[in-house]
Enzyme design. Structure first.
Site, PDB file in Angstrom:
ATOM      1  N   LEU A 144      44.795   3.346  -5.603  1.00  0.00           N
ATOM      2  CA  LEU A 144      45.341   3.836  -4.337  1.00  0.00           C
ATOM      3  C   LEU A 144      44.343   3.565  -3.203  1.00  0.00           C
ATOM      4  CD1 LEU A 144      47.515   5.550  -2.804  1.00  0.00           C
ATOM      5  CD2 LEU A 144      46.107   7.564  -3.319  1.00  0.00           C
ATOM      6  N   PRO A 175      39.125   0.012   0.926  1.00  0.00           N
ATOM      7  CA  PRO A 175      37.903   0.144   1.746  1.00  0.00           C
ATOM      8  C   PRO A 175      38.175   0.891   3.057  1.00  0.00           C
ATOM      9  CG  PRO A 175      38.076  -2.073   0.844  1.00  0.00           C
ATOM     10  CD  PRO A 175      39.344  -1.375   0.463  1.00  0.00           C
ATOM     11  N   GLN A 223      17.710  24.750  -9.753  1.00  0.00           N
ATOM     12  CA  GLN A 223      16.784  25.731  -9.178  1.00  0.00           C
ATOM     13  C   GLN A 223      16.182  26.637 -10.262  1.00  0.00           C
ATOM     14  OE1 GLN A 223      15.892  25.591  -6.095  1.00  0.00           O
ATOM     15  NE2 GLN A 223      14.593  27.398  -6.035  1.00  0.00           N
ATOM     16  N   HIS A 236      15.698  25.920 -13.267  1.00  0.00           N
ATOM     17  CA  HIS A 236      14.803  25.150 -14.128  1.00  0.00           C
ATOM     18  C   HIS A 236      13.478  24.851 -13.415  1.00  0.00           C
ATOM     19  CE1 HIS A 236      18.235  24.334 -16.774  1.00  0.00           C
ATOM     20  NE2 HIS A 236      17.442  23.690 -17.605  1.00  0.00           N
ATOM     21  N   GLY A 260      10.641  22.952 -11.606  1.00  0.00           N
ATOM     22  CA  GLY A 260      10.289  21.529 -11.637  1.00  0.00           C
ATOM     23  C   GLY A 260      10.984  20.792 -12.771  1.00  0.00           C
ATOM     24  N   GLU A 316      40.047  12.269  -5.992  1.00  0.00           N
ATOM     25  CA  GLU A 316      41.438  12.800  -5.994  1.00  0.00           C
ATOM     26  C   GLU A 316      41.658  13.789  -4.856  1.00  0.00           C
ATOM     27  OE1 GLU A 316      43.450  13.415  -9.657  1.00  0.00           O
ATOM     28  OE2 GLU A 316      42.060  12.145 -10.749  1.00  0.00           O
ATOM     29  N   THR A 357      39.369  14.952  -1.163  1.00  0.00           N
ATOM     30  CA  THR A 357      38.154  15.726  -0.861  1.00  0.00           C
ATOM     31  C   THR A 357      38.507  17.205  -0.666  1.00  0.00           C
ATOM     32  OG1 THR A 357      38.447  15.418   1.511  1.00  0.00           O
ATOM     33  CG2 THR A 357      37.165  13.731   0.370  1.00  0.00           C
ATOM     34  N   GLU A 360      38.112  18.861   1.962  1.00  0.00           N
ATOM     35  CA  GLU A 360      38.778  19.002   3.273  1.00  0.00           C
ATOM     36  C   GLU A 360      40.273  18.687   3.128  1.00  0.00           C
ATOM     37  OE1 GLU A 360      35.934  17.256   2.744  1.00  0.00           O
ATOM     38  OE2 GLU A 360      34.579  18.725   3.645  1.00  0.00           O
TER      39      GLU A 360
HETATM   40  C1  LIG Z   1      33.498   7.798  -8.777  1.00  0.00           C
HETATM   41  C2  LIG Z   1      34.789   7.633  -8.028  1.00  0.00           C
HETATM   42  C3  LIG Z   1      35.942   7.333  -8.728  1.00  0.00           C
HETATM   43  C4  LIG Z   1      37.152   7.136  -8.033  1.00  0.00           C
HETATM   44  N1  LIG Z   1      38.263   6.725  -8.732  1.00  0.00           N
HETATM   45  C5  LIG Z   1      39.387   6.374  -8.044  1.00  0.00           C
HETATM   46  C6  LIG Z   1      40.495   5.782  -8.713  1.00  0.00           C
HETATM   47  O1  LIG Z   1      40.488   5.622  -9.935  1.00  0.00           O
HETATM   48  N2  LIG Z   1      41.568   5.400  -7.965  1.00  0.00           N
HETATM   49  C7  LIG Z   1      41.619   5.568  -6.619  1.00  0.00           C
HETATM   50  O2  LIG Z   1      42.620   5.196  -6.012  1.00  0.00           O
HETATM   51  N3  LIG Z   1      40.569   6.129  -5.941  1.00  0.00           N
HETATM   52  C8  LIG Z   1      39.458   6.512  -6.621  1.00  0.00           C
HETATM   53  N4  LIG Z   1      38.380   7.056  -5.946  1.00  0.00           N
HETATM   54  C9  LIG Z   1      38.432   7.200  -4.503  1.00  0.00           C
HETATM   55  C10 LIG Z   1      38.481   8.638  -4.019  1.00  0.00           C
HETATM   56  O3  LIG Z   1      39.716   9.227  -4.329  1.00  0.00           O
HETATM   57  C11 LIG Z   1      38.192   8.615  -2.501  1.00  0.00           C
HETATM   58  O4  LIG Z   1      36.810   8.289  -2.377  1.00  0.00           O
HETATM   59  C12 LIG Z   1      38.499   9.919  -1.823  1.00  0.00           C
HETATM   60  O5  LIG Z   1      39.878  10.141  -1.783  1.00  0.00           O
HETATM   61  C13 LIG Z   1      37.952   9.975  -0.384  1.00  0.00           C
HETATM   62  O6  LIG Z   1      38.272   8.838   0.346  1.00  0.00           O
HETATM   63  P1  LIG Z   1      37.126   8.032   1.153  1.00  0.00           P
HETATM   64  O7  LIG Z   1      36.019   7.775   0.188  1.00  0.00           O
HETATM   65  O8  LIG Z   1      37.743   6.866   1.814  1.00  0.00           O
HETATM   66  O9  LIG Z   1      36.594   9.055   2.232  1.00  0.00           O
HETATM   67  P2  LIG Z   1      37.209   9.328   3.697  1.00  0.00           P
HETATM   68  O10 LIG Z   1      38.672   9.535   3.601  1.00  0.00           O
HETATM   69  O11 LIG Z   1      36.729   8.267   4.622  1.00  0.00           O
HETATM   70  O12 LIG Z   1      36.514  10.701   4.057  1.00  0.00           O
HETATM   71  C14 LIG Z   1      35.195  10.798   4.602  1.00  0.00           C
HETATM   72  C15 LIG Z   1      34.999  12.256   5.035  1.00  0.00           C
HETATM   73  O13 LIG Z   1      35.928  12.583   6.083  1.00  0.00           O
HETATM   74  C16 LIG Z   1      36.657  13.730   5.714  1.00  0.00           C
HETATM   75  N5  LIG Z   1      38.013  13.676   6.271  1.00  0.00           N
HETATM   76  C17 LIG Z   1      38.891  12.654   6.212  1.00  0.00           C
HETATM   77  N6  LIG Z   1      40.052  13.001   6.795  1.00  0.00           N
HETATM   78  C18 LIG Z   1      39.912  14.283   7.211  1.00  0.00           C
HETATM   79  C19 LIG Z   1      40.751  15.216   7.880  1.00  0.00           C
HETATM   80  N7  LIG Z   1      42.003  14.912   8.213  1.00  0.00           N
HETATM   81  N8  LIG Z   1      40.247  16.457   8.165  1.00  0.00           N
HETATM   82  C20 LIG Z   1      38.976  16.781   7.824  1.00  0.00           C
HETATM   83  N9  LIG Z   1      38.138  15.945   7.191  1.00  0.00           N
HETATM   84  C21 LIG Z   1      38.594  14.718   6.883  1.00  0.00           C
HETATM   85  C22 LIG Z   1      36.686  13.721   4.195  1.00  0.00           C
HETATM   86  O14 LIG Z   1      36.984  15.004   3.666  1.00  0.00           O
HETATM   87  C23 LIG Z   1      35.274  13.249   3.885  1.00  0.00           C
HETATM   88  O15 LIG Z   1      34.388  14.335   3.954  1.00  0.00           O
HETATM   89  C24 LIG Z   1      37.185   7.294  -6.627  1.00  0.00           C
HETATM   90  C25 LIG Z   1      36.009   7.636  -5.937  1.00  0.00           C
HETATM   91  C26 LIG Z   1      34.818   7.784  -6.617  1.00  0.00           C
HETATM   92  C27 LIG Z   1      33.587   8.093  -5.822  1.00  0.00           C
END
Ligand SMILES: Cc1cc2nc3c(=O)[nH]c(=O)nc-3n(C[C@H](O)[C@H](O)[C@H](O)COP(=O)(O)OP(=O)(O)OC[C@H]3O[C@@H](n4cnc5c(N)ncnc54)[C@H](O)[C@@H]3O)c2cc1C
Length: 380
Positions: free
Chosen positions: A125, A128, A336, A338, A340, A363, A365, A367
């Site tokens: 889903l 970048p 904390q 533990h 050091g 899945e 954040t 927020e």
């Molecule tokens: C280890 C790992 C595994 C993953 N696996 C998958 C996968 O299998 N498939 C997949 O599709 N994705 C996957 N992801 C992606 C993950 O779901 C996204 O990273 C996540 O949804 C956040 O999107 P972003 O990184 O683009 O952050 P952004 O959306 O750019 O967010 C950056 C910050 O802005 C905040 N923000 C954004 N919009 C708002 C708003 N409206 N109000 C307040 N705050 C906001 C966010 O909360 C966050 O703090 C994975 C990520 C990681 C790190």
């Protein structure tokens, strides 16, 4: 109201715990340091039914409930959150999308090997340029004769390199916004589909995370899941259920960190006695134990609603938000307590602390969970 687990569930918990202690615990730090995704573990996970936890037995799954699913993910995360993340992504995203929305023919072809653990799933889903605002995706699928041609890239995809089966979302009609997004099943090795950069991560290092690139990737209409334009609605429902898995992962991680803190403080001597005898340590141990229990109850409630076939958008977002936030605090406090030794790799504290940050991000954040919860509250 009955809060007790059934005999079968107690047995399930002890067998997954035994497996995790025997087959995973000894390798946790080796896999973490090498960023090794332990594919060699998959047949053993499959042997316990953990590659098809909730899928019906007729499709090769273990036919367990959503509450059982939580127990499995918790027990894996208690020992290694990375393995739990991979199991949750396979079961709760890629394979779940197919189980929920695919045709019988697609299920026979793709779900059966996934549920049996003969194949691995990924779900694409995020891109970048679009994460929280997933509907702003730029991957497109254009009709060319009988086929769909996909172009674009997906970011942070769990099993982006190793998955045999990938479910990806793409825009099929830009003018319709989220209603112009469709979902497709792709297979590893298809022309125009390739894995990009493997991410070098802070934590969850034994779970593979890579870019997925589609360049003129041609697929037949038979690869579309459901109807054209239903991809985003499907995605929201997959995420409602998927979040229960991340909540359970958070509960298991917090449980593991709390137990590590309990065990360490019981044996560490300072000022001539075990540090667990100090009131401030006891206060923290009891607070974390209470929070873990509250998180578990929220998570099981969301899972129970799912098992009843009821809507749980609000409850799964609450479970994910609360469990992930308390897990971060438990892991930080574990370091904390533990001192050091929490800062070095000889003890499990530093790894829980690195792994845990993912749970407030993946899945949706924290927020985004608050937005989902507020939307439900205000619509009531
Ligand atoms: C280890 C790992 C595994 C993953 N696996 C998958 C996968 O299998 N498939 C997949 O599709 N994705 C996957 N992801 C992606 C993950 O779901 C996204 O990273 C996540 O949804 C956040 O999107 P972003 O990184 O683009 O952050 P952004 O959306 O750019 O967010 C950056 C910050 O802005 C905040 N923000 C954004 N919009 C708002 C708003 N409206 N109000 C307040 N705050 C906001 C966010 O909360 C966050 O703090 C994975 C990520 C990681 C790190």
């Amino acid at each position: 109201m009955d809060f007790s687990l059934t005999q079968e569930q107690k047995l399930l918990r002890s067998s997954v715990r035994e497996f995790a202690e025997a087959e995973i615990r000894p390798n946790v730090m080796t896999w973490d340091e090498a960023q090794h995704f332990p594919q060699e573990l998959l047949p053993k996970l499959a042997g316990l039914g953990l590659m098809g936890i909730q899928f019906p037995e007729v499709y090769g799954g273990a036919g367990m409930s959503a509450v059982d699913y939580c127990i499995c993910i918790e027990e894996l995360a208690r020992v290694d959150p990375s393995v739990a993340l991979s199991v949750a992504a396979h079961n709760g995203l890629g394979a779940a999308h197919i189980a929920m929305f695919a045709t019988e023919e697609q299920k026979q072809k793709y779900l059966v090997p996934l549920a049996k653990g003969d194949a691995l799933a990924a779900w694409g889903l995020t891109e970048p340029g679009s994460g929280s605002d997933a509907a702003a995706m730029r991957t497109i699928a254009v009709k060319d004769g009988d086929c769909w041609v996909l172009n674009g890239s997906k970011a942070f995809i769990t099993h982006g390199t190793s998955a045999d089966t990938l479910v990806v979302m793409a825009v099929t009609d830009k003018s319709k916004g989220p209603k112009g997004i469709s979902s497709f099943i792709l297979e590893r090795g298809m022309g125009g589909l390739q894995a990009g950069k493997k991410e070098d991560k802070l934590g969850m290092r034994a779970s593979e995370t890579t870019e997925v690139i589609m360049q003129n990737c041609r697929v037949s209409p038979a690869q579309m899941i459901g109807e054209e334009g239903q991809g985003f609605i499907q995605t929201l429902q997959v995420l409602d259920a998927g979040r229960i898995g991340i909540a359970a992962l958070s509960v298991g991680l917090a449980q593991g960190a709390s137990e590590a803190a309990r065990d360490y403080t019981a044996q560490r001597q300072q000022f001539g006695r075990a540090i667990a005898s100090f009131p401030s340590i006891q206060e923290r141990l009891s607070e974390h134990a209470s929070r873990v229990d509250a998180a578990r109850l929220l998570t099981y409630r969301a899972a129970w609603l799912k098992d009843q076939g009821r809507r749980m958008t609000l409850e799964s977002a609450m479970a994910k938000l609360y469990s992930s936030e308390i897990a971060v605090r438990a892991a930080e406090d574990c370091v904390q307590m533990h001192g050091g030794y929490g800062f070095v790799k000889d003890y499990p504290a530093e790894k829980y602390f690195r792994d845990v940050k993912l749970v407030t991000i993946g899945e949706g954040t924290s927020e985004v969970q608050r937005l989902v919860i507020a939307r439900q509250l205000l619509a009531a």
